[in-house]
Write an enzyme that holds these catalytic residues in place. Structure first.
Site, PDB file in Angstrom:
ATOM      1  CE1 TYR A  87      -3.895   1.862   1.063  1.00  0.00           C
ATOM      2  CE2 TYR A  87      -1.962   3.524   2.143  1.00  0.00           C
ATOM      3  CZ  TYR A  87      -2.893   3.661   1.894  1.00  0.00           C
ATOM      4  OH  TYR A  87      -3.519   4.936   1.382  1.00  0.00           O
ATOM      5  CD  GLU A 112      -5.778   4.682  -1.297  1.00  0.00           C
ATOM      6  OE1 GLU A 112      -5.347   4.700  -0.184  1.00  0.00           O
ATOM      7  OE2 GLU A 112      -6.872   4.428  -1.554  1.00  0.00           O
TER       8      GLU A 112
END
Ligand code: GDP
Ligand code: MN
Length: 376
Positions: A101, A185
């Site tokens: 992530y 993101e």
């Protein structure tokens, strides 16, 4: 302004971040054609501006072009968390070895950006962050310094990401700066079994104030992720959807913001921000009420008006006329104060609508609206 995954993917590609080969379509027949071009086996992904698609059935592997067509047809009929699926991305499947992530986000309170990264990316990142916060590194970024190779190495090291991700971290920062993004993101950023680092998903939020120089994204839904926000913007209202149950209408941004705080202080959560501005005509009041009442989460509505140049009797007239236009289905608590408050209150009393009640103070009105919302 949130971008679709396929738009984020396009940006990543332009900035030299590896992404799977993919094409977007709104036609299931075309999905079959694209799948054939990509070698048959593909991943079909719903294009909606909301997360958690994987868990909602919006990301599916299709074994061949016929399966891709069928999957695309099913997805194009879906609605994910209130977002109808209007297009799908058909992508070449990737053999995932590890999922990471990474994100860059504006930290307004600190006046800096923040890199958030974890070696345990994927669909359960929220759970990882909640149960094992130490598995998620949070590194502040000085906006004047940005993410250099050294900074990227620091982020990778803190999160336990392999050295190969350093170059990607620098490129994603370039995306943020040059595309005027408030958020970039990637979840998951993956290492493939072939050892390559690729962005398999992307969320990019472009600063709405920069829309004039980021014109390529167009006026798509006027940049509003939420359908109610788009409807309100079309009526010229400043409406922001929030997560609570008390609808809020006020005149003036400052008053509305403090109303949100007071509602929260009463133990309820505001459902929205809505500033009807100085005019507060019957039309704006009716438009505002109808937008708020079309949010099913709303249990009560608080109208908080401080009469200034527009006097309270005019606002009360607006509310009375709005009540003729809009079918009120949930209780409305009205607080009128300031210029001509007494006349305004009298007008509402005379209308005597069973679902409308008046409370003269802001705190009292917020408390009443909160009670009505939590006991409804
Ligand atoms: P999200 O649920 O909206 O975040 O959608 P993602 O695009 O992140 O996809 C969810 C999950 O599907 C990812 O975390 C991956 O595990 C999986 N996934 C997506 N694309 C592929 C792919 O090409 N190959 C494989 N094996 N899994 C994939
Ligand atoms: Mn994802």
């Amino acid at each position: 302004m949130d971008l679709y995954e396929h738009q984020a993917r396009q940006l990543f590609e332009e900035y030299g971040v590896l992404v799977p080969r993919a094409e977007v379509t709104d036609s299931s027949r075309q999905a079959r054609v694209i799948a054939r071009g990509l070698g048959g086996r593909v991943v079909v992904k719903a294009q909606v501006k909301t997360g958690g698609r994987g868990k909602a059935g919006g990301v599916k592997l299709a074994a061949d072009p016929a399966a891709a067509e069928l999957t695309a047809r099913q997805m194009l009929a879906m609605d994910i968390k209130g977002h109808p699926v209007r297009s799908v991305m058909v992508a070449e499947p990737v053999d995932i070895d590890r999922e990471f992530y990474v994100s860059y986000v504006l930290d307004r309170a600190a006046g800096r950006f923040l890199a958030i990264a974890s070696a345990e990316g994927g669909m359960d990142i929220e759970e990882v962050a909640a149960t094992r916060p130490e598995a998620v590194a949070r590194i502040p970024i000085d906006p004047a310094q940005g993410v250099t190779s050294a900074k990227a190495a620091e982020i990778a090291e803190a999160a336990g990401l392999p050295a190969q991700t350093v170059d990607v971290l620098v490129r994603l920062w370039e995306v943020l700066v040059r595309e005027d993004a408030l958020l970039v993101e990637v979840n998951p950023l993956v290492r493939t079994r072939q050892g390559r680092v690729m962005a398999l998903d992307g969320k990019v939020t472009v600063d709405g104030n920069a829309r004039f120089r980021q014109a390529r994204w167009g006026a798509d839904e006027a940049g509003h992720a939420d359908p109610l926000e788009a409807a309100a913007a079309a009526k010229g209202l400043t409406y922001v959807k929030l997560d609570g149950e008390v609808g809020v209408i006020g005149n003036g941004a400052g008053l509305v913001m403090s109303t949100l705080d007071v509602v929260a202080g009463c133990g309820a959560r505001p459902a929205n921000f809505l500033d009807i501005g100085g005019g507060a005509s019957a039309r704006t009041m009716a438009d505002g009420l109808s937008v708020i009442l079309s949010d099913p989460a709303v249990k009560s509505v608080l109208v908080n008006v401080f009469g200034g140049i527009t006097a309270c009797d005019a606002v009360a007239d607006g509310i009375v006329r709005a009540l003729d236009d809009v079918r009120l289905t949930r209780p409305l608590v009205v607080r009128l104060d300031g210029n001509n408050a007494a006349r305004g209150r009298a007008i509402l009393e005379e209308r005597a609508h069973p679902l409308v009640q008046q409370v003269t103070t802001m705190d009292g009105a917020a408390r009443r609206a909160a009670e009505l919302a939590t006991t409804a």
